[in-house]
Design an enzyme around this catalytic site. Sequence first.
Site, PDB file in Angstrom:
ATOM      1  CE1 TYR A 292      -0.207   2.676   3.792  1.00  0.00           C
ATOM      2  CE2 TYR A 292       0.835   0.640   4.492  1.00  0.00           C
ATOM      3  CZ  TYR A 292       0.563   1.980   4.703  1.00  0.00           C
ATOM      4  OH  TYR A 292       1.056   2.614   5.817  1.00  0.00           O
ATOM      5  N   GLY A 382      -3.699  10.577   3.546  1.00  0.00           N
ATOM      6  CA  GLY A 382      -4.286  10.267   4.852  1.00  0.00           C
ATOM      7  C   GLY A 382      -4.009   8.829   5.247  1.00  0.00           C
ATOM      8  CG  ASP A 383      -1.207   5.436   6.363  1.00  0.00           C
ATOM      9  OD1 ASP A 383      -2.157   4.632   6.421  1.00  0.00           O
ATOM     10  OD2 ASP A 383      -0.011   5.077   6.435  1.00  0.00           O
ATOM     11  CB  ALA A 384      -4.383   9.392  10.778  1.00  0.00           C
TER      12      ALA A 384
END
Length: 520
Positions: A292, A382-384
Amino acid sequence: MSQKPSKSTAPEAENAAATRGTRLFLGLSCFLAGAAMMIIEICAYRLLAPFFGNSVYTWTALIGVILIAFSAGGYLGGHLADRKMALDLLGWLLSGSAVLTFFIPALHTVFAAGLSAQGLIAGPVIISLLLFAVPGILLGAVSPAAVRFYSLTLKDTHVGAAAGTISMLGSLGSFVGTFLSGFFLLSTFGVRSIFFGTAALLLVLAVAAFLLAKNTLRQQAPVILSGLFAFFMSWMTAPKPKPGVIFEHESFYHHIEVSERTDGDVTRRVLQLDSTMEGGMDAKTGDLILPYQQYWKLALLREPAKVGSALFIGAGAFGMPENVSREFPEAAVDVVEIDPQVIEVGRKFFKLDEHPRVKAHAGDARRYLLQSGGKKWDMIFGDAYNGIRQIPPHLATQEFYQQIADHLEPKGVFIMNIIAAITGPKAELTSGMLATVRKVFPHVEVFAVGYRRDETQNVILMASREDLKPLIQDRYVQQGSWQESLIKTHVPKGTVPHASYVFTDDHNPVDAIIARGLLE
């Protein structure tokens, strides 16, 4: 003529001093019992999060169980005080809670992993009942018992004042315990150490109660030995480090773990926060190792294929922002990460200091965007989101995505990674997120990193103000190129089920959706 002092003056003074000492101890016991209960509750959350996630369900289960326990304790303490009007009652209540608090880390080690399979609702409720219900009952019984004893020191002439004083001190203790654990203890000590310290404090209070009740050392010995035994057993059952783990740390937000293993010429170093692998890289070269992580390159499908500025929401293992910086040395790359300790781990284990153009900012993403003024980026990633168990609800709303849009350049793209399915019962999260993002961005495309679309996997959303179809479907890409490897995972429109709702700050059922997905 001078009067001779009465013979009873000295005994009366001695009794008055003893009464004042008893009142002081009763007040201190209630204050510290209230503080201990809040320390246990807040630190329990960090104990449960690695297995049950940082969701509202974990908090709800924990708070609900402790409130029920405190209520039962209040009833129990009042009845026991009427039956046994001696201070050693407090000694037994405090010593019992101390011994059980010593055992909490051991019981957690034994049962948490197995109960994590019970889901986001049943799992936290069961483990909270097992670990915290009985200590909560015993600590809840301290205040009503103390009210009775405090009233007796006033000869039952000021029952209201006794109840008010004890209630006030217990509430103040809860306040101090809340602030102490949240602002100091969790950032300074490990969770297990905090439980051991709290239990030791309760045991010292129990011994003091027995001494005031004039119990002999022989009578106290079983209590002291039980506490030492509980501490020893819990200490011996400390979880053993997993193979390959090179660093572990308890921060206020996460259990942080860095592990490493060698696959041929690649040294895979990965970052795990609680139960979720957040990112990784080749420890030798810094190359990305998780599929990813390659999807930041979706931003390069447009023309010109360049990133001049980028913002990453959630650091992961800093692999993607560093990759951007290597590809475009002049690019300004910002990373906003809620946990300062993750940034320190990035500096120590994930080459962050080797990339001076990558600037890490500790804080919440929405607050960071609010304070960034008119700053705009070419790409925001966005990967939070913390794996399959938890998404910060305030980072999954229409209002948040509007903030994202306001901070993108006109031709900028927003790319987001979530963990869900594309089709089937587990696709509810994907459909809801897709519907919400489309409320802000007119063009949104979906990519599935896994194989079976009805299984949980990395799902990538790419959003823009411009039509993305020409970048994905209407272009020729070289066979075997990175462009082909990403484009072939594109999900055609209409594949993801349609959602009839949009997540907002006012109404956001994302936790319930995740819970349903896990039950599936």
